[in-house]
Design an enzyme around this catalytic site. Structure first.
Site, PDB file in Angstrom:
ATOM      1  N   VAL A 118     -29.179 -22.429  16.714  1.00 33.97           N
ATOM      2  CA  VAL A 118     -29.840 -23.686  16.356  1.00 33.97           C
ATOM      3  C   VAL A 118     -31.145 -23.834  17.135  1.00 33.97           C
ATOM      4  O   VAL A 118     -32.150 -24.335  16.605  1.00 33.97           O
ATOM      5  CB  VAL A 118     -28.919 -24.891  16.628  1.00 33.97           C
ATOM      6  CG1 VAL A 118     -29.638 -26.207  16.347  1.00 33.97           C
ATOM      7  CG2 VAL A 118     -27.649 -24.800  15.793  1.00 33.97           C
ATOM      8  N   CYS A 119     -31.145 -23.391  18.379  1.00 33.19           N
ATOM      9  CA  CYS A 119     -32.291 -23.608  19.280  1.00 33.19           C
ATOM     10  C   CYS A 119     -33.632 -23.136  18.710  1.00 33.19           C
ATOM     11  O   CYS A 119     -34.613 -23.890  18.753  1.00 33.19           O
ATOM     12  CB  CYS A 119     -32.034 -22.949  20.628  1.00 33.19           C
ATOM     13  SG  CYS A 119     -30.598 -23.638  21.502  1.00 33.19           S
ATOM     14  N   PRO A 120     -33.733 -21.904  18.167  1.00 34.05           N
ATOM     15  CA  PRO A 120     -35.051 -21.487  17.674  1.00 34.05           C
ATOM     16  C   PRO A 120     -35.547 -22.315  16.498  1.00 34.05           C
ATOM     17  O   PRO A 120     -36.757 -22.461  16.318  1.00 34.05           O
ATOM     18  CB  PRO A 120     -34.836 -20.018  17.282  1.00 34.05           C
ATOM     19  CG  PRO A 120     -33.366 -19.879  17.090  1.00 34.05           C
ATOM     20  CD  PRO A 120     -32.749 -20.820  18.070  1.00 34.05           C
ATOM     21  N   ILE A 123     -37.125 -25.389  18.261  1.00 37.33           N
ATOM     22  CA  ILE A 123     -38.291 -25.046  19.079  1.00 37.33           C
ATOM     23  C   ILE A 123     -39.491 -24.702  18.207  1.00 37.33           C
ATOM     24  O   ILE A 123     -40.617 -25.158  18.461  1.00 37.33           O
ATOM     25  CB  ILE A 123     -37.941 -23.883  20.027  1.00 37.33           C
ATOM     26  CG1 ILE A 123     -36.879 -24.337  21.041  1.00 37.33           C
ATOM     27  CG2 ILE A 123     -39.184 -23.384  20.757  1.00 37.33           C
ATOM     28  CD1 ILE A 123     -36.251 -23.208  21.822  1.00 37.33           C
TER      29      ILE A 123
END
Length: 266
Positions: A118-120, A123
């Protein structure tokens, strides 16, 4: 707090971004995550929210809350200051939160780990909209417990391979976990941060915060809308923004009689 002994100097750039001087470090190494579990609960932040806030009493009622516990990351309190290493433009820099006071609004968001899932998506979404935040005199700062070497390896990885590519804002390294802890988002038994997001105004005061569990990504659109509403009411202190308010839409007077003008128009 993540303290750094060396002194810093600000770097001037065409966009007037407030980044301290670059530091020299050795070549990067990469850390990979294989599994990530969600916490059953996060008590570190909730305990502080039990305290009630009070409205200031002046000749004109203020609808901006000043929290009572100065040591907690509550809306209305000063944001905990920190100084830490970060990666920006594929180089190592120092970032100090208080350097933005009097200059810019700050979107400070935490994410669990580099090289995850999920993070990328979050970001890169913030990076792709960075020019819109710049127009609102706002800097975006991302934070995780990874090292600057891991951050660098991630931005040097192509997006199609799960990387970030070049970003338009710094990724801060919180290897000591002190920043995550001071903002109340650290999952102590896992050593990583929940998806906390804080909007900090030019006075260094937290004006908005959200915390998502690990599997739930955040909305750049809603962050932008909230920032615009915050800036509007700070420029127009006699008004408040109703649900879903966007720039150009009708605001409301926080008064039993004057508010009827808004309600009669909807």
């Amino acid at each position: 707090m993540a303290s750094v002994a060396s002194s810093t100097t600000l770097i001037s750039s065409p966009s007037s971004r407030v980044f301290p001087a670059k530091s020299s470090l050795s070549s990067p190494s990469v850390s990979f995550l294989r599994t990530l579990s969600s916490p059953s609960a996060s008590a570190s932040l909730r305990s502080g929210f039990a305290r009630r806030s009070s409205l200031s009493s002046t000749s004109r009622r203020s609808f901006a809350v000043k929290a009572q516990a100065d040591d907690l990351p509550l809306v209305g309190n000063k944001a905990p200051d920190f100084e830490a290493e970060a990666v920006f433009d594929q180089e190592f820099i120092k970032v100090k939160l208080s350097d933005y006071i009097g200059k810019k609004y700050v979107i400070l968001f935490f994410y669990p780990l580099d090289f995850t899932f999920v993070c990328p998506t979050e970001i890169t979404a913030f990076s792709d909209r960075h020019s819109e935040f710049e127009k609102l005199n706002t800097e975006v700062l991302g934070v995780s417990v990874d090292s600057v070497f891991s951050h660098l390896a991630w931005v040097q990885t192509d997006r199609k391979s799960g990387g970030l590519g070049d970003l338009n804002y710094p990724l801060i390294s919180d290897v000591t976990k002190s920043i995550s802890k001071s903002f109340g988002v650290l999952i102590h038994d896992q050593g990583i941060a929940l998806r906390g997001l804080f909007i900090i105004d030019k006075e260094g005061v937290i004006q908005h915060s959200t915390i998502n569990n690990l599997g739930i990504g955040r909305s750049v659109d809603e962050t932008m809308r909230t920032l615009q509403a915050l800036q509007y009411i700070q420029e127009n202190p006699d008004e408040v923004c109703p649900a879903g308010w966007k720039p150009g839409e009708k605001s409301m007077k926080p008064d039993p009689k004057l508010s009827k003008e808004y309600f009669s128009a909807i």
